[in-house]
Design a protein around this motif. Structure first.
Motif, PDB file in Angstrom:
ATOM      1  N   UNK A   1      37.301  53.392  34.235  1.00 37.79           N
ATOM      2  CA  UNK A   1      37.248  52.430  35.338  1.00 37.79           C
ATOM      3  C   UNK A   1      36.653  51.119  34.818  1.00 37.79           C
ATOM      4  N   UNK A   2      37.392  50.045  35.025  1.00 42.61           N
ATOM      5  CA  UNK A   2      36.939  48.720  34.611  1.00 42.61           C
ATOM      6  C   UNK A   2      36.659  47.886  35.855  1.00 42.61           C
ATOM      7  N   UNK A   3      35.641  47.065  35.793  1.00 44.50           N
ATOM      8  CA  UNK A   3      35.248  46.228  36.926  1.00 44.50           C
ATOM      9  C   UNK A   3      35.156  44.766  36.470  1.00 44.50           C
ATOM     10  N   UNK A   4      35.874  43.887  37.160  1.00 43.75           N
ATOM     11  CA  UNK A   4      35.787  42.452  36.858  1.00 43.75           C
ATOM     12  C   UNK A   4      34.575  41.852  37.574  1.00 43.75           C
TER      13      UNK A   4
ATOM     14  N   UNK B   1      38.616  46.190  40.570  1.00 45.20           N
ATOM     15  CA  UNK B   1      38.541  47.347  39.676  1.00 45.20           C
ATOM     16  C   UNK B   1      39.924  47.860  39.322  1.00 45.20           C
ATOM     17  N   UNK B   2      40.024  48.468  38.155  1.00 46.06           N
ATOM     18  CA  UNK B   2      41.252  49.178  37.780  1.00 46.06           C
ATOM     19  C   UNK B   2      40.859  50.475  37.103  1.00 46.06           C
ATOM     20  N   UNK B   3      41.652  51.514  37.394  1.00 50.49           N
ATOM     21  CA  UNK B   3      41.426  52.816  36.756  1.00 50.49           C
ATOM     22  C   UNK B   3      42.684  53.247  36.032  1.00 50.49           C
TER      23      UNK B   3
ATOM     24  N   UNK C   1      31.866  50.888  29.145  1.00 50.94           N
ATOM     25  CA  UNK C   1      32.901  51.098  30.153  1.00 50.94           C
ATOM     26  C   UNK C   1      32.585  52.402  30.881  1.00 50.94           C
ATOM     27  N   UNK C   2      33.046  52.479  32.128  1.00 52.18           N
ATOM     28  CA  UNK C   2      32.794  53.698  32.898  1.00 52.18           C
ATOM     29  C   UNK C   2      33.894  54.720  32.641  1.00 52.18           C
TER      30      UNK C   2
END
Lengths: 199, 249
Positions: free
Chosen positions: B49-52, B57-59, B100-101
């Protein structure tokens, strides 16, 4: 609380407000299945509902496609993160099939040619919420996408929409199907992001 | 047991990128230090999971490339998709030290356990080699002697992930055979012109169906459909053919 990913976000996909959390918009129609694609000749195709008392209701292809069918346009959401908006199908509402079925069971195990299974509460199949679809975009449903016929439950993650479906088994107790047994959520609501056990 | 490995609640963990290396000009391996990683089976994947900065967010899901020795880092190999939003970030932007998550491991079907004794046939198309490489590495880590065969279909020698390691393991890992299929350009000393995978190749370099091998097929949809159909046509039991199709990311 999420951490910020340094430098991320410049190339984001369009993310319409009607997408469930964690999903992105796909413009193709990805294929996902656990094994080889079964190819079922229409003259051998059957769909059977077996109730908790063992009573069977069976339709062959001709009987099935003679049932009243509906055109449906729905959004679909795959647990692998892609969503597709406004997909168009033709199929038989599950309500239509249950018009002649007596059952007091609350749960259904959908099963498929090739051995796939998935569990769904009966109430999620009724009241215009689910269909057995046999056309996609005006064409017969391609085997890769579950043809001759697949279950279509657009309000749950798409693994619940069993491809190559060949019947329902009514159950008093909820039991895990194929992916549910492999760590995926028993119910699978995309809006609550129920991807895996415990979500 | 896979169920035990995945049936607890999966929580997001903050992974630190401790190293990165290019496998090809467009595929990069990220080495992740994940606190309290519970371990994984070869073939499983993890979610990223990425967070701007504005909260967007995008997974995405990525196959795990490494075997699990009981502790240490976890590796994923990411193929850059030019129109992707996540893969170019992971290949071109992330650097060691970044966080990164992740959550996982996920998946209990497309997995190989080192306690299995059946022969194994691995059919890889492009970056579909990643989870199959985890299986080859897991076998090696366990000192396994299971008969393993990999047929790896890839466009050109420049596109082959882990080419060097696969050649080395083909020589050194007893009982492992590796066969490349070049679909667009073959090495200069290759005896055949490039071609797509075909029944003859699977028949020659795979296992006969009466050996009852476990088959794992991974790659883009068209490759997986074609290769799985070939296995069925050759007489392999569909129930022993496990597939995983890669989508865009």
């Amino acid at each position: 609380m999420s951490i910020i990913s340094r430098g991320f976000g410049g190339r984001r996909r369009e993310s319409p407000p009607d997408l469930p959390p964690g999903q992105y918009l796909a413009h193709d129609f990805p294929v996902l299945s656990a094994g080889p694609t079964p190819r079922i000749p229409l003259d051998r195709w059957h769909f059977t509902i077996v109730t908790e008392t063992g009573e069977k209701h069976t339709w062959d292809w001709k009987q099935f496609t003679a049932l009243p069918a509906e055109e449906i346009t729905v959004d679909i959401h795959c647990v692998t993160k892609w969503s597709k908006l406004g997909t168009t199908w033709k199929g038989v509402a599950i309500d239509t099939l249950f018009e002649e079925v007596e059952s007091a069971a609350d749960y259904v195990m959908a099963h498929s040619y090739g051995g796939y299974t998935t569990n769904v509460p009966l109430e999620d199949l009724l009241d215009g919420k689910a269909w057995i679809a046999y056309e996609y975009d005006g064409e017969p449903l391609h085997p890769e996408h579950g043809g001759p016929a697949r279950l279509l439950i657009p309000h749950l993650y798409f693994w619940k929409s069993a491809k190559w479906v060949d019947g329902f088994r009514m159950m008093h107790e909820d039991e895990p199907g194929f992916w549910e047994d492999a760590g995926y959520h028993m119910y699978g609501d995309p809006w609550r992001e129920q991807r895996y056990h415990g979500d | 047991m896979a169920r035990a490995a995945v049936s607890r609640r999966l929580t997001w963990r903050v992974a630190t990128v401790v190293a990165a290396r290019w496998e090809t000009p467009s595929a990069r391996t990220l080495v992740l230090d994940i606190p309290e990683w519970p371990g994984h089976l070869a073939g499983q994947h993890l979610d990223i999971r990425l967070t701007a900065e504005d909260g967007y967010q995008a997974q995405r899901s990525y196959s795990i490339a490494s075997a699990w020795p009981g502790d240490g880092p976890v590796e994923i190999s990411v193929q850059r998709l030019e129109d992707g939003e996540v893969s170019p970030y992971l290949t071109d932007v992330v650097e060691p030290g970044d966080q990164i998550e992740v959550r996982g491991p996920v998946g209990g079907w497309f997995v190989w356990r080192d306690t299995a004794t059946a022969p194994v046939l691995l059919l890889a198309g492009g970056s579909g080699v990643v989870p199959l490489m985890a299986m080859i590495r897991a076998r090696s880590l366990a000192g396994g002697r299971q008969p393993f065969r990999l047929i790896y279909s890839v466009r050109t020698p420049e596109d082959a992930l882990y080419a060097e390691e696969l050649r080395r393991r083909g020589r050194e890992d007893s009982g492992l055979d590796v066969r490349f299929v070049w679909t667009r350009k073959a090495p200069d000393d290759w005896p055949h012109p490039p071609k797509r995978i075909d029944v003859a190749t699977v028949n020659t370099y795979g296992w006969p169906p009466d050996f009852q091998p476990d088959c794992f097929v991974c790659g883009p949809t068209t490759f997986v459909e074609t290769a799985a159909d070939m296995l069925v046509a050759l007489g392999h039991d569909p129930k022993r053919i496990r597939t995983e199709r890669f989508g865009g990311a």
